[in-house]
Design a protein around this motif. Structure first.
Motif, PDB file in Angstrom:
ATOM      1  N   ILE A  99      61.605   8.796  55.335  1.00 41.18           N
ATOM      2  CA  ILE A  99      62.951   8.263  55.517  1.00 41.18           C
ATOM      3  C   ILE A  99      63.026   7.551  56.864  1.00 41.18           C
ATOM      4  O   ILE A  99      62.481   8.023  57.855  1.00 41.18           O
ATOM      5  N   ARG A 100      63.648   6.378  56.869  1.00 43.81           N
ATOM      6  CA  ARG A 100      63.878   5.610  58.102  1.00 43.81           C
ATOM      7  C   ARG A 100      65.359   5.658  58.407  1.00 43.81           C
ATOM      8  O   ARG A 100      66.202   5.478  57.526  1.00 43.81           O
ATOM      9  N   ILE A 101      65.690   5.889  59.686  1.00 43.74           N
ATOM     10  CA  ILE A 101      67.081   5.939  60.108  1.00 43.74           C
ATOM     11  C   ILE A 101      67.263   4.946  61.251  1.00 43.74           C
ATOM     12  O   ILE A 101      66.526   4.972  62.235  1.00 43.74           O
ATOM     13  N   SER A 102      68.248   4.060  61.103  1.00 43.26           N
ATOM     14  CA  SER A 102      68.527   3.069  62.144  1.00 43.26           C
ATOM     15  C   SER A 102      69.025   3.775  63.407  1.00 43.26           C
ATOM     16  O   SER A 102      69.486   4.922  63.352  1.00 43.26           O
ATOM     17  N   PRO A 103      68.940   3.104  64.550  1.00 35.97           N
ATOM     18  CA  PRO A 103      69.349   3.744  65.801  1.00 35.97           C
ATOM     19  C   PRO A 103      70.758   4.338  65.748  1.00 35.97           C
ATOM     20  O   PRO A 103      70.995   5.447  66.244  1.00 35.97           O
ATOM     21  N   GLU A 104      71.694   3.621  65.138  1.00 41.28           N
ATOM     22  CA  GLU A 104      73.092   4.040  65.152  1.00 41.28           C
ATOM     23  C   GLU A 104      73.400   5.225  64.236  1.00 41.28           C
ATOM     24  O   GLU A 104      74.447   5.861  64.374  1.00 41.28           O
ATOM     25  N   GLY A 105      72.513   5.516  63.294  1.00 44.02           N
ATOM     26  CA  GLY A 105      72.767   6.595  62.339  1.00 44.02           C
ATOM     27  C   GLY A 105      72.842   7.946  63.025  1.00 44.02           C
ATOM     28  O   GLY A 105      71.925   8.337  63.742  1.00 44.02           O
ATOM     29  N   LYS A 106      73.920   8.659  62.801  1.00 43.02           N
ATOM     30  CA  LYS A 106      74.068  10.005  63.358  1.00 43.02           C
ATOM     31  C   LYS A 106      73.360  10.980  62.429  1.00 43.02           C
ATOM     32  O   LYS A 106      73.683  11.046  61.252  1.00 43.02           O
ATOM     33  N   ARG A 107      72.401  11.739  62.964  1.00 45.13           N
ATOM     34  CA  ARG A 107      71.517  12.547  62.130  1.00 45.13           C
ATOM     35  C   ARG A 107      71.380  13.972  62.617  1.00 45.13           C
ATOM     36  O   ARG A 107      71.487  14.247  63.807  1.00 45.13           O
ATOM     37  N   GLN A 108      71.121  14.864  61.639  1.00 47.06           N
ATOM     38  CA  GLN A 108      70.838  16.269  61.926  1.00 47.06           C
ATOM     39  C   GLN A 108      70.011  16.818  60.769  1.00 47.06           C
ATOM     40  O   GLN A 108      70.338  16.583  59.603  1.00 47.06           O
ATOM     41  N   PHE A 109      68.942  17.534  61.091  1.00 53.11           N
ATOM     42  CA  PHE A 109      68.007  18.050  60.089  1.00 53.11           C
ATOM     43  C   PHE A 109      68.086  19.570  60.007  1.00 53.11           C
ATOM     44  O   PHE A 109      68.337  20.242  61.007  1.00 53.11           O
ATOM     45  N   SER A 110      67.833  20.104  58.802  1.00 52.54           N
ATOM     46  CA  SER A 110      67.761  21.552  58.630  1.00 52.54           C
ATOM     47  C   SER A 110      66.812  21.887  57.483  1.00 52.54           C
ATOM     48  O   SER A 110      66.577  21.075  56.590  1.00 52.54           O
ATOM     49  N   ALA A 111      66.272  23.093  57.558  1.00 55.09           N
ATOM     50  CA  ALA A 111      65.412  23.615  56.497  1.00 55.09           C
ATOM     51  C   ALA A 111      66.286  24.178  55.388  1.00 55.09           C
ATOM     52  O   ALA A 111      67.456  24.515  55.604  1.00 55.09           O
ATOM     53  N   ALA A 112      65.707  24.292  54.209  1.00 52.33           N
ATOM     54  CA  ALA A 112      66.411  24.935  53.103  1.00 52.33           C
ATOM     55  C   ALA A 112      66.628  26.407  53.453  1.00 52.33           C
ATOM     56  O   ALA A 112      65.925  26.969  54.301  1.00 52.33           O
ATOM     57  N   ASP A 113      67.586  27.039  52.797  1.00 52.58           N
ATOM     58  CA  ASP A 113      67.854  28.454  53.059  1.00 52.58           C
ATOM     59  C   ASP A 113      66.669  29.334  52.701  1.00 52.58           C
ATOM     60  O   ASP A 113      66.465  30.374  53.322  1.00 52.58           O
ATOM     61  N   ASP A 114      65.876  28.906  51.709  1.00 56.18           N
ATOM     62  CA  ASP A 114      64.781  29.738  51.210  1.00 56.18           C
ATOM     63  C   ASP A 114      63.387  29.203  51.526  1.00 56.18           C
ATOM     64  O   ASP A 114      62.398  29.743  51.035  1.00 56.18           O
ATOM     65  N   GLU A 115      63.277  28.141  52.336  1.00 53.41           N
ATOM     66  CA  GLU A 115      61.961  27.555  52.608  1.00 53.41           C
ATOM     67  C   GLU A 115      61.970  26.803  53.938  1.00 53.41           C
ATOM     68  O   GLU A 115      62.929  26.101  54.256  1.00 53.41           O
ATOM     69  N   ALA A 116      60.904  26.956  54.693  1.00 55.30           N
ATOM     70  CA  ALA A 116      60.741  26.240  55.958  1.00 55.30           C
ATOM     71  C   ALA A 116      60.481  24.755  55.679  1.00 55.30           C
ATOM     72  O   ALA A 116      60.166  24.364  54.544  1.00 55.30           O
ATOM     73  N   ILE A 117      60.604  23.944  56.716  1.00 52.52           N
ATOM     74  CA  ILE A 117      60.284  22.521  56.619  1.00 52.52           C
ATOM     75  C   ILE A 117      59.490  22.117  57.858  1.00 52.52           C
ATOM     76  O   ILE A 117      59.734  22.602  58.961  1.00 52.52           O
ATOM     77  N   SER A 118      58.513  21.263  57.634  1.00 57.13           N
ATOM     78  CA  SER A 118      57.706  20.690  58.713  1.00 57.13           C
ATOM     79  C   SER A 118      57.748  19.182  58.549  1.00 57.13           C
ATOM     80  O   SER A 118      57.530  18.670  57.452  1.00 57.13           O
ATOM     81  N   PHE A 119      58.053  18.469  59.651  1.00 61.92           N
ATOM     82  CA  PHE A 119      58.129  17.015  59.561  1.00 61.92           C
ATOM     83  C   PHE A 119      57.651  16.364  60.845  1.00 61.92           C
ATOM     84  O   PHE A 119      57.696  16.959  61.916  1.00 61.92           O
TER      85      PHE A 119
END
Length: 116
Positions: free
Chosen positions: A76-96
């Motif tokens: 996923i690409r996000i432009s500079p102005e995009g307000k963003r926040q990431f989180s893992a699923a409740d039942d699974e970790a995430i690595s990015f």
């Protein structure tokens, strides 16, 4: 002087690579969130776009109040102005991985930038 740098990335919550491998045109970070955890802030950038690749697990990004579901293999690409926040699923970790570069700065790529 070597024309390359190589490291092994530890399994930590966040590792930024700019100093560790001498990046000069981009920032790369490796991020690991356990199940149910999230980045504790919303952010945007002044000039840098971000490209994310989901390495493993699943979770979501909230971008400008829109929820985007994420799983291993997604980009996923996000432009500079995009307000963003990431989180893992409740039942699974995430690595990015997050690649941060100045928006509009790409002038040549692939074969167009190669010296044969």
């Amino acid at each position: 002087m070597s024309n390359y740098a190589k490291i092994s990335v530890p399994n930590e919550a966040r590792v930024e690579l700019h100093d560790q491998i001498g990046l000069t045109g981009a920032e790369v970070s490796i991020n690991n969130l356990p199940a149910g955890a999230g980045v504790p802030f919303v952010h945007s950038h002044k000039q840098n776009e971000e490209i994310y690749v989901i390495l493993s697990g699943k979770g979501k990004a909230v971008i400008d109040d829109e929820t985007v579901e994420l799983k291993a293999g997604d980009w996923i690409r996000i432009s500079p102005e995009g307000k963003r926040q990431f989180s893992a699923a409740d039942d699974e970790a995430i690595s990015f991985a997050c690649i941060q570069v100045k928006a509009g700065s790409l002038e040549g790529y692939t074969a167009a930038d190669a010296v044969m």
